[in-house]
Write a protein that holds these residues in place. Structure first.
Motif, mmCIF file in Angstrom:
data_model
loop_
_atom_site.group_PDB
_atom_site.id
_atom_site.type_symbol
_atom_site.label_atom_id
_atom_site.label_comp_id
_atom_site.label_asym_id
_atom_site.label_seq_id
_atom_site.Cartn_x
_atom_site.Cartn_y
_atom_site.Cartn_z
ATOM 1 N N GLN A 249 10.028 41.729 51.949
ATOM 2 C CA GLN A 249 8.645 41.392 51.035
ATOM 3 C C GLN A 249 8.404 42.483 50.242
ATOM 4 O O GLN A 249 7.222 42.853 50.101
ATOM 5 N N LYS A 250 9.399 42.868 49.505
ATOM 6 C CA LYS A 250 9.084 43.890 48.451
ATOM 7 C C LYS A 250 10.046 43.488 47.353
ATOM 8 O O LYS A 250 10.992 42.997 47.153
ATOM 9 N N GLU A 251 9.234 43.982 45.879
ATOM 10 C CA GLU A 251 9.988 43.486 44.741
ATOM 11 C C GLU A 251 11.170 44.514 44.328
ATOM 12 O O GLU A 251 11.190 45.490 44.576
ATOM 13 N N LEU A 252 12.112 43.829 43.902
ATOM 14 C CA LEU A 252 13.295 44.507 43.526
ATOM 15 C C LEU A 252 13.711 44.021 42.082
ATOM 16 O O LEU A 252 14.002 42.741 41.804
ATOM 17 N N TYR A 253 13.775 44.791 41.220
ATOM 18 C CA TYR A 253 14.108 44.838 39.699
ATOM 19 C C TYR A 253 15.364 45.290 39.417
ATOM 20 O O TYR A 253 15.715 46.385 39.620
ATOM 21 N N ILE A 254 16.129 44.165 38.809
ATOM 22 C CA ILE A 254 17.652 44.506 38.641
ATOM 23 C C ILE A 254 17.696 44.651 37.103
ATOM 24 O O ILE A 254 17.633 43.670 36.311
ATOM 25 N N PHE A 255 18.553 45.695 36.542
ATOM 26 C CA PHE A 255 18.357 45.857 35.264
ATOM 27 C C PHE A 255 20.007 46.094 35.052
ATOM 28 O O PHE A 255 20.981 47.041 35.879
ATOM 29 N N GLY A 256 20.753 45.365 34.165
ATOM 30 C CA GLY A 256 22.054 45.680 33.741
ATOM 31 C C GLY A 256 22.643 44.151 33.583
ATOM 32 O O GLY A 256 22.144 43.413 33.664
ATOM 33 N N ASN A 257 24.026 44.089 33.149
ATOM 34 C CA ASN A 257 24.659 43.264 33.189
ATOM 35 C C ASN A 257 26.047 43.325 33.456
ATOM 36 O O ASN A 257 26.614 44.370 33.654
ATOM 37 N N GLY A 258 27.010 42.398 33.627
ATOM 38 C CA GLY A 258 28.436 42.478 34.125
ATOM 39 C C GLY A 258 28.890 41.268 34.547
ATOM 40 O O GLY A 258 28.284 40.115 34.391
ATOM 41 N N GLU A 259 29.950 41.193 35.270
ATOM 42 C CA GLU A 259 30.619 39.996 35.734
ATOM 43 C C GLU A 259 29.849 39.017 36.967
ATOM 44 O O GLU A 259 30.070 38.093 37.014
ATOM 45 N N LEU A 260 29.001 39.847 37.518
ATOM 46 C CA LEU A 260 28.087 38.892 38.601
ATOM 47 C C LEU A 260 26.803 38.497 37.899
ATOM 48 O O LEU A 260 25.950 38.215 38.814
ATOM 49 N N GLU A 261 26.805 38.588 36.806
ATOM 50 C CA GLU A 261 25.368 38.176 35.869
ATOM 51 C C GLU A 261 24.935 36.611 36.655
ATOM 52 O O GLU A 261 23.889 36.772 36.883
ATOM 53 N N GLU A 262 25.696 35.748 36.509
ATOM 54 C CA GLU A 262 25.051 34.510 36.580
ATOM 55 C C GLU A 262 24.918 34.469 38.400
ATOM 56 O O GLU A 262 24.344 33.711 38.810
ATOM 57 N N TYR A 263 25.716 35.155 39.022
ATOM 58 C CA TYR A 263 25.459 35.243 40.702
ATOM 59 C C TYR A 263 24.018 35.516 40.931
ATOM 60 O O TYR A 263 23.140 35.357 41.732
ATOM 61 N N VAL A 264 23.836 36.787 40.128
ATOM 62 C CA VAL A 264 22.679 37.579 40.191
ATOM 63 C C VAL A 264 21.203 36.554 40.013
ATOM 64 O O VAL A 264 20.196 36.674 40.443
ATOM 65 N N ARG A 265 21.608 35.991 38.823
ATOM 66 C CA ARG A 265 20.439 35.164 38.298
ATOM 67 C C ARG A 265 20.438 33.917 39.189
ATOM 68 O O ARG A 265 19.064 33.735 39.481
ATOM 69 N N SER A 266 21.044 33.376 39.801
ATOM 70 C CA SER A 266 21.111 32.332 40.718
ATOM 71 C C SER A 266 20.230 32.826 41.904
ATOM 72 O O SER A 266 19.607 32.080 42.415
ATOM 73 N N GLN A 267 20.637 33.965 42.547
ATOM 74 C CA GLN A 267 19.980 34.704 43.577
ATOM 75 C C GLN A 267 18.379 34.904 43.313
ATOM 76 O O GLN A 267 17.733 34.697 44.176
ATOM 77 N N CYS A 268 18.293 35.257 42.354
ATOM 78 C CA CYS A 268 16.839 35.535 41.731
ATOM 79 C C CYS A 268 16.004 34.411 41.835
ATOM 80 O O CYS A 268 14.885 34.494 42.017
ATOM 81 N N GLU A 269 16.644 33.123 41.379
ATOM 82 C CA GLU A 269 15.936 31.918 41.373
ATOM 83 C C GLU A 269 15.515 31.582 42.858
ATOM 84 O O GLU A 269 14.541 30.854 43.023
ATOM 85 N N LYS A 270 16.298 32.043 43.829
ATOM 86 C CA LYS A 270 16.207 31.466 44.958
ATOM 87 C C LYS A 270 15.084 32.451 45.869
ATOM 88 O O LYS A 270 14.630 32.122 46.958
#
Length: 392
Positions: A249-270
């Motif tokens: 229950q802690k905030e994690l901020y992710i900076f950057g881009n790359g091949e897993l960007e869409e995967y990271v976006r989808s996980q952030c939405e969940k």
């Protein structure tokens, strides 16, 4: 005024050499930082750069690459001309692969000028430069021979492209090129790896870490309890491991881009505690990093000398790093954070708790480490002594 002129004139005239990748990274930042550092300190500096984007503009260059990667006559002629015209004292190389090639060293030597090579990765030892293959650390090319990399197609997952790199390395090992160079290693970890190739008694080897230009506000540091990840969104950087295991229950901020960007976006939405920030200006990243409880560095790689760790130190932010390679060595040496077993959730959770409980100590140690070792001023003193030594 005359005294200042004489003082400037006595400093080395440097030719700084770098082959840009198509995707920027830490090496590019180091190159730009060192250019700025030398000019600020009164050195006459000339740049010689090439860009891998050239390969997309010419089919002939692609066809000739297996040969020009070994020795580029274009580079050889141009470097000699610059040295003579600009009265260069030292040729300082960062990356020379693939367009510049080791011909830059021979051009310098033919003019009686020392060539210094900063080692940013493990390319001289491993075709893909990172000692990583098939999802794990791999040193087969170092201990068993370059044929191992060819068999696996380690460079860009291509046997043909790996042959190009391995051929370049084999030719220059045979010629003894690498044993004639002066080296700047970023860490002792890197230096020890190169002893297999160069021997343990290299005459001209130096250790000088990276540094960063960063101005920190002289105020009491705050800790908002959040965490930050900064880097390429690639699997070997460990971002997938973080995404799959972040149930705190802690905030994690992710900076950057790359091949897993869409995967990271989808996980952030969940997960409402995950925040994808994308590619941002440094100032924006530093704003979040300065307030974080720690920066997470869950890499699977040895790495070179991560610039993000220096940035965290400058801001007094502890680092939680996978216990592997240079990152872990730096954190342990400076006592500025915690380490965990790579891709082990239980170990990561323990490291986070330890970092939180010892925040004040780790934060103070991180800032102290930056002030002592990673500022432009401290770095210039090291670089100045290196240049003086290689000219003897």
């Amino acid at each position: 005024m005359p005294a200042m002129k004489n003082k400037t004139a006595s400093k080395e005239r440097v030719l700084m050499v770098h082959n840009f990748y198509q995707i920027g990274g830490g090496e590019h930042t180091v190159f730009e930082n060192e250019k700025k550092l030398l000019r600020e300190n009164g050195h006459y500096l000339v740049e010689y750069t090439r860009d891998n984007a050239e390969l997309n503009e010419s089919k002939i260059k692609k066809i000739l690459l297996p040969f020009t990667a070994v020795f580029s006559f274009k580079t050889y002629r141009e470097i000699k001309r610059i040295i003579r015209k600009e009265k260069i004292d030292i040729v300082h190389c960062h990356n020379t692969f693939p367009l510049i090639s080791p011909s830059v060293y021979y051009a310098a030597w033919s003019c009686g000028v020392p060539a210094v090579q900063t080692i940013h990765n493990f390319r001289f030892l491993c075709p893909n430069g990172v000692f990583f293959s098939n999802g794990r650390i791999c040193e087969d090319c170092l201990h068993k021979g370059l044929h191992c990399g060819i068999k696996k197609g380690c460079y860009r997952e291509s046997r043909i492209q790996t042959i190009v790199v391995a051929n370049m390395l084999a030719v220059h090992r045979l010629l003894g090129t690498y044993k004639k160079l002066r080296y700047i290693f970023l860490t002792d970890f890197n230096r020890k790896k190169f002893h297999k190739l160069l021997g343990s008694k290299i005459k001209h080897e130096f250790i000088k870490p990276n540094f960063e230009y960063i101005t920190t506000p002289d105020v009491n540091k705050t800790n908002d309890g959040s965490f930050v990840f900064i880097g390429r969104l690639d699997k070997n950087k460990g971002i997938d491991f973080l995404m799959d295991n972040w149930d705190l229950q802690k905030e994690l901020y992710i900076f950057g881009n790359g091949e897993l960007e869409e995967y990271v976006r989808s996980q952030c939405e969940k997960n409402e505690k995950l925040h994808y920030m994308g590619f941002q200006p440094q100032e924006k990243i530093w704003e979040y990093l300065s307030k974080a409880a720690a920066m997470l560095f869950p890499t699977d790689l040895y790495e070179g000398f991560p610039m993000t760790i220096i940035e965290a130190f400058a801001l007094g932010t502890p680092v939680i790093c996978s216990d592997i390679g240079n990152g872990a060595d730096i954190i342990k040496k400076e006592d500025a954070g915690t380490v965990f077993k790579p891709r082990n959730k239980e170990s990561l959770m323990y490291a986070i708790k330890e970092a939180e409980n010892n925040y004040k100590k780790f934060s103070a140690n991180a800032k102290k480490a930056y002030d002592l070792h990673y500022t432009p001023d401290s770095n210039y003193e090291k670089l100045k002594s290196i240049y003086k030594a290689v000219k003897k």
